[in-house]
Enzyme design. Structure first.
Site, PDB file in Angstrom:
ATOM      1  N   SER A 158     139.475 -18.718 -27.932  1.00 24.04           N
ATOM      2  CA  SER A 158     140.749 -18.871 -27.707  1.00 24.04           C
ATOM      3  C   SER A 158     141.208 -17.194 -27.626  1.00 24.04           C
ATOM      4  O   SER A 158     140.802 -16.596 -29.074  1.00 24.04           O
ATOM      5  CB  SER A 158     141.601 -18.940 -28.727  1.00 24.04           C
ATOM      6  OG  SER A 158     143.427 -18.032 -28.592  1.00 24.04           O
ATOM      7  N   SER A 176     144.003 -15.500 -27.389  1.00 23.89           N
ATOM      8  CA  SER A 176     145.472 -15.387 -27.519  1.00 23.89           C
ATOM      9  C   SER A 176     145.055 -15.341 -29.492  1.00 23.89           C
ATOM     10  O   SER A 176     145.364 -14.219 -29.785  1.00 23.89           O
ATOM     11  CB  SER A 176     146.094 -16.357 -27.015  1.00 23.89           C
ATOM     12  OG  SER A 176     146.058 -16.193 -26.143  1.00 23.89           O
ATOM     13  N   LYS A 213     149.409 -25.918 -18.345  1.00 23.44           N
ATOM     14  CA  LYS A 213     151.023 -24.431 -17.635  1.00 23.44           C
ATOM     15  C   LYS A 213     151.128 -25.354 -16.858  1.00 23.44           C
ATOM     16  O   LYS A 213     153.039 -25.535 -16.907  1.00 23.44           O
ATOM     17  CB  LYS A 213     149.729 -23.963 -17.118  1.00 23.44           C
ATOM     18  CG  LYS A 213     148.866 -22.775 -17.999  1.00 23.44           C
ATOM     19  CD  LYS A 213     148.462 -21.713 -17.350  1.00 23.44           C
ATOM     20  CE  LYS A 213     148.067 -20.850 -17.864  1.00 23.44           C
ATOM     21  NZ  LYS A 213     147.204 -19.918 -17.246  1.00 23.44           N
ATOM     22  N   GLY A 260     144.918 -23.955  -9.570  1.00 22.38           N
ATOM     23  CA  GLY A 260     145.557 -24.351 -11.326  1.00 22.38           C
ATOM     24  C   GLY A 260     146.806 -24.151 -11.098  1.00 22.38           C
ATOM     25  O   GLY A 260     147.033 -22.868 -10.547  1.00 22.38           O
TER      26      GLY A 260
END
Length: 242
Positions: free
Chosen positions: A14, A16, A63, A125
């Protein structure tokens, strides 16, 4: 202490978590950022009921799937059909936003030249939906490229010399080339690239992918997804604090 976090699957890498942890430390904010690594989207319910959690980023592969679990969608996220930011109100109602399109748009603008009228989006995607929305706002026509194309999409084997010379912007929205599989790359005909092409790879690890290297060899401008990630992360923070 407020908690923010990233929802995804197999997200030990990650960006983030590292970005926000450093931000919180540098700005002396009493917050924590965690990874919510779920093997199935159905495991999301306890996260939504935890009152400490104030905001969530969403990454692959949720998402699109996460939308069914939200109370409300921001109009832009609704049009895109993908969410990468979730905000909670005081009643724990959830609203989905998309900051990917903003990060992509602002990081792409400095790379554009007057010959770029059309773009190829590699992959179909959740990330590719935000890219398509951004290109539409920039008045750049786009075509999706897929190994299993639907109607109005093309296969990698359809990419001719004429088509490559017509589509000057190529965005990799596939995971091909992501660490540790750094030798992988999208199967486009790189021999037809030139110095008016721009190759944008959403991947940020490694810093330079084979897709980017092969573009550079032909004189193309190239970039990875790191600037987009920073911009979308700051946009997320703004959304959570509005």
């Amino acid at each position: 202490m407020n908690i923010y976090g990233l929802l995804g699957r197999d997200i030990g890498y990650s960006f983030s978590r590292n970005y926000f942890s450093v931000k919180f430390k540098n700005e002396q904010l009493p917050h924590q950022y965690q990874n919510f690594d779920l093997q199935h989207i159905e495991e999301i319910t306890p996260i939504f009921t935890d009152a400490k959690i104030q905001g969530i980023n969403v990454t692959i592969p949720y998402k699109e799937e996460v939308i069914a679990y939200l109370d409300e969608l921001d109009p832009i996220a609704k049009e895109i059909g993908a969410v990468n930011v979730i905000k909670f109100d005081k009643d724990r109602k959830t609203k989905g936003y998309n900051s990917d399109y903003y990060g992509f748009t602002e990081s792409l603008k400095p790379l554009l030249n007057k010959t770029i009228k059309k773009a190829l989006i590699l992959g179909t995607g959740g990330a590719s939906k935000a890219i398509a929305y951004a290109l539409k706002k920039l008045d750049i026509t786009y075509t999706f490229v897929s190994r299993n194309p639907d109607e109005n999409q093309v296969n990698y084997t359809d990419l001719t010399k004429d088509m490559m010379q017509e589509f000057k912007l190529i965005i990799n929205c596939t995971p091909l080339g992501t660490h540790p599989h750094v030798d992988n790359y999208p199967a486009i005909p790189y021999e037809f690239l030139g110095d008016n092409h721009v190759l944008y790879d959403l991947i940020y690890n490694p810093e330079e992918t084979v897709f980017m290297k092969r573009g550079k060899e032909k004189g193309a401008k190239v970039t990875n997804g790191s600037r987009m990630l920073v911009l979308q992360a700051e946009k997320s923070w703004n959304i959570w604090n509005e």
